[in-house]
Design an enzyme around this catalytic site. Structure first.
Site, PDB file in Angstrom:
ATOM      1  N   GLY A  17     -46.322  -0.034 -10.568  1.00  0.00           N
ATOM      2  CA  GLY A  17     -47.333  -0.186  -9.525  1.00  0.00           C
ATOM      3  C   GLY A  17     -47.778  -1.625  -9.391  1.00  0.00           C
ATOM      4  O   GLY A  17     -47.876  -2.162  -8.274  1.00  0.00           O
ATOM      5  N   VAL A  77     -47.849   7.281  -9.921  1.00  0.00           N
ATOM      6  CA  VAL A  77     -48.417   7.973 -11.081  1.00  0.00           C
ATOM      7  C   VAL A  77     -47.349   8.950 -11.576  1.00  0.00           C
ATOM      8  O   VAL A  77     -46.410   9.256 -10.837  1.00  0.00           O
ATOM      9  CB  VAL A  77     -49.726   8.718 -10.706  1.00  0.00           C
ATOM     10  CG1 VAL A  77     -50.788   7.750 -10.209  1.00  0.00           C
ATOM     11  CG2 VAL A  77     -49.487   9.809  -9.663  1.00  0.00           C
ATOM     12  N   ALA A  79     -45.025  12.038 -12.216  1.00  0.00           N
ATOM     13  CA  ALA A  79     -44.752  13.188 -11.344  1.00  0.00           C
ATOM     14  C   ALA A  79     -45.460  14.430 -11.877  1.00  0.00           C
ATOM     15  O   ALA A  79     -45.776  14.528 -13.054  1.00  0.00           O
ATOM     16  CB  ALA A  79     -43.247  13.428 -11.276  1.00  0.00           C
ATOM     17  N   ASN A 105     -41.085   9.652  -9.166  1.00  0.00           N
ATOM     18  CA  ASN A 105     -39.910  10.527  -9.136  1.00  0.00           C
ATOM     19  C   ASN A 105     -40.337  11.991  -9.052  1.00  0.00           C
ATOM     20  O   ASN A 105     -40.094  12.787  -9.951  1.00  0.00           O
ATOM     21  CB  ASN A 105     -39.056  10.312 -10.409  1.00  0.00           C
ATOM     22  CG  ASN A 105     -38.069   9.172 -10.252  1.00  0.00           C
ATOM     23  OD1 ASN A 105     -37.654   8.833  -9.142  1.00  0.00           O
ATOM     24  ND2 ASN A 105     -37.685   8.566 -11.362  1.00  0.00           N
ATOM     25  N   SER A 131     -36.142   2.592  -6.563  1.00  0.00           N
ATOM     26  CA  SER A 131     -35.205   2.332  -7.651  1.00  0.00           C
ATOM     27  C   SER A 131     -35.105   0.843  -7.946  1.00  0.00           C
ATOM     28  O   SER A 131     -35.275   0.019  -7.062  1.00  0.00           O
ATOM     29  CB  SER A 131     -33.815   2.870  -7.299  1.00  0.00           C
ATOM     30  OG  SER A 131     -32.933   2.624  -8.367  1.00  0.00           O
ATOM     31  N   GLY A 133     -36.155  -0.248 -11.328  1.00  0.00           N
ATOM     32  CA  GLY A 133     -36.909  -0.505 -12.549  1.00  0.00           C
ATOM     33  C   GLY A 133     -38.024  -1.512 -12.324  1.00  0.00           C
ATOM     34  O   GLY A 133     -38.364  -1.860 -11.175  1.00  0.00           O
ATOM     35  N   HIS A 188     -29.503  10.064  -6.124  1.00  0.00           N
ATOM     36  CA  HIS A 188     -29.239   8.722  -6.668  1.00  0.00           C
ATOM     37  C   HIS A 188     -29.224   8.794  -8.197  1.00  0.00           C
ATOM     38  O   HIS A 188     -28.335   8.270  -8.863  1.00  0.00           O
ATOM     39  CB  HIS A 188     -30.318   7.745  -6.183  1.00  0.00           C
ATOM     40  CG  HIS A 188     -30.375   6.443  -6.928  1.00  0.00           C
ATOM     41  ND1 HIS A 188     -30.910   6.334  -8.203  1.00  0.00           N
ATOM     42  CD2 HIS A 188     -29.956   5.193  -6.604  1.00  0.00           C
ATOM     43  CE1 HIS A 188     -30.816   5.089  -8.620  1.00  0.00           C
ATOM     44  NE2 HIS A 188     -30.243   4.371  -7.668  1.00  0.00           N
ATOM     45  N   ASN A 189     -30.220   9.463  -8.755  1.00  0.00           N
ATOM     46  CA  ASN A 189     -30.314   9.549 -10.211  1.00  0.00           C
ATOM     47  C   ASN A 189     -29.194  10.404 -10.811  1.00  0.00           C
ATOM     48  O   ASN A 189     -28.710  10.115 -11.907  1.00  0.00           O
ATOM     49  CB  ASN A 189     -31.685  10.072 -10.641  1.00  0.00           C
ATOM     50  CG  ASN A 189     -32.751   8.986 -10.573  1.00  0.00           C
ATOM     51  OD1 ASN A 189     -32.619   8.051  -9.788  1.00  0.00           O
ATOM     52  ND2 ASN A 189     -33.780   9.104 -11.362  1.00  0.00           N
ATOM     53  N   GLU A 192     -26.428   8.142 -10.965  1.00  0.00           N
ATOM     54  CA  GLU A 192     -26.753   7.207 -12.073  1.00  0.00           C
ATOM     55  C   GLU A 192     -26.345   7.836 -13.421  1.00  0.00           C
ATOM     56  O   GLU A 192     -25.694   7.193 -14.250  1.00  0.00           O
ATOM     57  CB  GLU A 192     -28.255   6.917 -12.017  1.00  0.00           C
ATOM     58  CG  GLU A 192     -28.827   6.097 -13.146  1.00  0.00           C
ATOM     59  CD  GLU A 192     -30.365   5.981 -13.020  1.00  0.00           C
ATOM     60  OE1 GLU A 192     -30.845   5.517 -11.975  1.00  0.00           O
ATOM     61  OE2 GLU A 192     -31.073   6.364 -13.971  1.00  0.00           O
TER      62      GLU A 192
HETATM   63  C1  6PG Z   1     -34.259   3.913 -11.026  1.00  0.00           C
HETATM   64  C2  6PG Z   1     -34.144   4.829 -12.210  1.00  0.00           C
HETATM   65  C3  6PG Z   1     -35.501   5.221 -12.685  1.00  0.00           C
HETATM   66  C4  6PG Z   1     -35.511   5.699 -14.116  1.00  0.00           C
HETATM   67  C5  6PG Z   1     -34.921   7.046 -14.325  1.00  0.00           C
HETATM   68  C6  6PG Z   1     -34.425   7.260 -15.730  1.00  0.00           C
HETATM   69  O1  6PG Z   1     -33.638   4.239 -10.045  1.00  0.00           O
HETATM   70  O2  6PG Z   1     -34.940   2.894 -11.113  1.00  0.00           O
HETATM   71  O3  6PG Z   1     -33.403   5.962 -11.885  1.00  0.00           O
HETATM   72  O4  6PG Z   1     -36.010   6.129 -11.759  1.00  0.00           O
HETATM   73  O5  6PG Z   1     -34.922   4.782 -14.936  1.00  0.00           O
HETATM   74  O6  6PG Z   1     -35.940   7.957 -14.068  1.00  0.00           O
HETATM   75  O7  6PG Z   1     -34.211   8.591 -15.872  1.00  0.00           O
HETATM   76  P1  6PG Z   1     -33.941   9.274 -17.240  1.00  0.00           P
HETATM   77  O8  6PG Z   1     -35.093   8.949 -18.148  1.00  0.00           O
HETATM   78  O9  6PG Z   1     -33.852  10.712 -16.890  1.00  0.00           O
HETATM   79  O10 6PG Z   1     -32.658   8.702 -17.750  1.00  0.00           O
END
Ligand code: 6PG
Length: 471
Positions: A17, A77, A79, A105, A131, A133, A188-189, A192
């Site tokens: 944030g 905040v 989820a 998320n 997304s 980080g 997306h995740n 990932e």
């Molecule tokens: C992003 C990541 C971010 C986070 C994940 C990790 O796009 O910046 O996806 O949202 O790093 O939530 O997820 P896990 O803890 O489930 O691996």
């Protein structure tokens, strides 16, 4: 309301944030954040670039009253219940037309419920995946907003200015109705998870082949300079060079193999089955993280099933090439499955997700950014209705170019007892998808045999049942 000062508000001044707000301030917007924790408000103001307008307050009402109308605010905040709690506190403070964005998320079904819940108040609730980080939030994230398209127009200038840019194009766009923003982020995740699993399998095979951490660094670094260029490959190369500050070891060697997860990968798998759509690489990635948690059992099983791995006959150079090609193939298959899921969900859940925009938004700032997205972008720009990117001819020629080495890598992993479920399921999906006649006619026969579930024939239209075993 001339005394209203601030352009944008933020609820929750954790690192994400705070960074997102500072990023807005750096782009000329006056911003105000709310956090009950006074230390966080002070930290926000202290971190502001001199000359920017940044304020932190400990009262929600105070923040809301200092926003220009229509009020625009994001909440970051955790989820779940915290999001509902914030909404309840906001309702008496906001007016029709104000825009509240949930940038966490959240599960898309919660977002849909909240959009509906707030409809009669006239407050526009939007779900937005963010997304990249902590660093991304500060210097340029990828953002995936969904919900009311008219409300998006009010937040668009701010989001476009803070987003990552690729060739001058901002990595943010309106991605569909209802819970679409969080749906796109969920998938997306999932992708990932899949790519991270594939990279870890690549590591396992190369390590088995004798590569040291320095050689692993070099392999991933060179891949990142070629067609595997991506954020995840890039950080993997860095990881192999990191020294432990407590021992003489390389840090990666002293990290426990139990992998954590917050649930978004699992949600992708769960939802894929609801649709249904097949995303086996994502499913495998979720399963492997779960299996990684069975540490005690794995230790016992390792003693029972002692490994008789055959040594790899390939030279290290050959191995690096094979694994490169396998990772390239399986990475394409991971995007394939996630994108196919999005196209299907878009129709089925009536979200109208614009696929060319999704891949464009993912080109920069996010965790799954990679040069492959340029190819997918071209594919969707040619045909926005493409149900599966494997049907695009450019993607097909890339896949075909590495298919042989993909098969060799999977065979090698199987022969050597190296767990490579992600690679294997990518290849199985591919082989099933490219099979004109699958052996599932036999499954239909079995279903009809024991349960009279009926079947269709290839030669005569209609539905049939047979009294099996009577001839
Ligand atoms: C992003 C990541 C971010 C986070 C994940 C990790 O796009 O910046 O996806 O949202 O790093 O939530 O997820 P896990 O803890 O489930 O691996």
């Amino acid at each position: 309301m001339s005394n209203n000062l601030f352009d944008f508000g933020m609820i929750g001044l954790g690192v994400m944030g705070q960074n997102l707000l500072l990023n807005m301030a750096d782009h000329g917007f006056s911003v105000i954040g709310f956090d009950k924790d006074g230390a966080k408000n002070a930290a926000l103001e202290a971190a502001a670039t001199p000359g920017t307008t940044v304020k932190g307050v400990p009262e929600l009402e105070d923040m809301v009253q200092q926003l220009k109308t229509p009020r625009r605010l994001i909440m970051l905040v955790p989820a779940g219940k915290p999001v509902d709690d914030v909404i309840e506190s906001l309702i008496p403070l906001l007016e029709k037309g104000d825009i509240v964005i949930d940038g966490g998320n959240s599960h898309y079904t919660d977002t849909l419920r909240r959009v509906e819940y707030l409809k009669e108040t006239g407050i526009n609730f939007m779900g937005m995946g963010v997304s990249g980080g902590e660093q991304g939030a500060r210097s340029g994230p990828s953002m995936m907003p969904g919900g009311n398209e008219e409300a998006y127009e009010h937040i668009k200038p701010v989001l476009e200015s803070i987003a990552a840019k690729v060739d001058g194009v901002a990595c943010v766009d309106y991605l569909g109705k209802g819970g679409a923003g969080h749906y796109v982020k969920m998938v997306h995740n999932g992708i990932e998870y899949a790519i991270m699993q594939l990279i870890s399998e690549s590591y396992a095979i190369l390590k088995h082949g004798g590569l040291t951490n320095t050689q692993l660094h070099e392999a991933f670094k060179s891949w990142n300079e070629g067609d595997l260029q991506s954020f995840l490959v890039e950080i993997t190369a860095d990881i192999f060079l990191q020294k432990d500050d407590k021992t003489d070891a390389d840090l990666v060697d002293v990290i426990s193999d139990k992998a954590g997860s917050k649930g978004t990968g699992k949600w992708t798998s769960q939802d894929s089955m609801e649709l249904p759509v097949a995303v086996p690489v994502i499913d495998t990635a979720v399963a492997m993280r779960t299996l990684s948690g069975y540490k005690d059992e794995r230790v016992q099983a390792a003693a029972i099933y002692t490994s008789e791995h055959s040594d790899l006959s390939e030279s290290q150079e050959e191995l690096v090439k094979l694994v490169h090609d396998a990772l390239y193939f399986a990475t394409i298959l991971s995007y394939t499955q996630g994108l196919a899921m999005l196209s299907q969900a878009s129709t089925y859940l009536k979200m109208d997700i614009p696929m060319p925009k999704v891949v464009s938004v993912w080109r920069g700032g996010c965790i799954i950014r990679s040069s492959l997205l340029e190819t997918f972008s071209k594919a969707y720009n040619k045909n926005a209705e493409l149900s599966n990117i494997l049907l695009n001819e450019d993607v097909a020629s890339l896949v075909k170019s590495v298919e042989g080495n993909m098969r060799s890598t999977v065979a090698l992993a199987a022969k050597s007892g190296i767990p490579a479920g992600g690679f294997m399921s990518a290849l199985s999906y591919f082989d099933a998808y490219r099979t004109e006649r699958m052996p599932t006619n036999l499954i239909q026969a079995q279903r009809d045999y024991f349960g009279a579930h009926t079947y269709q024939r290839i030669d005569i239209p209609g539905t049939f049942h047979t009294e099996w075993g009577q001839n």
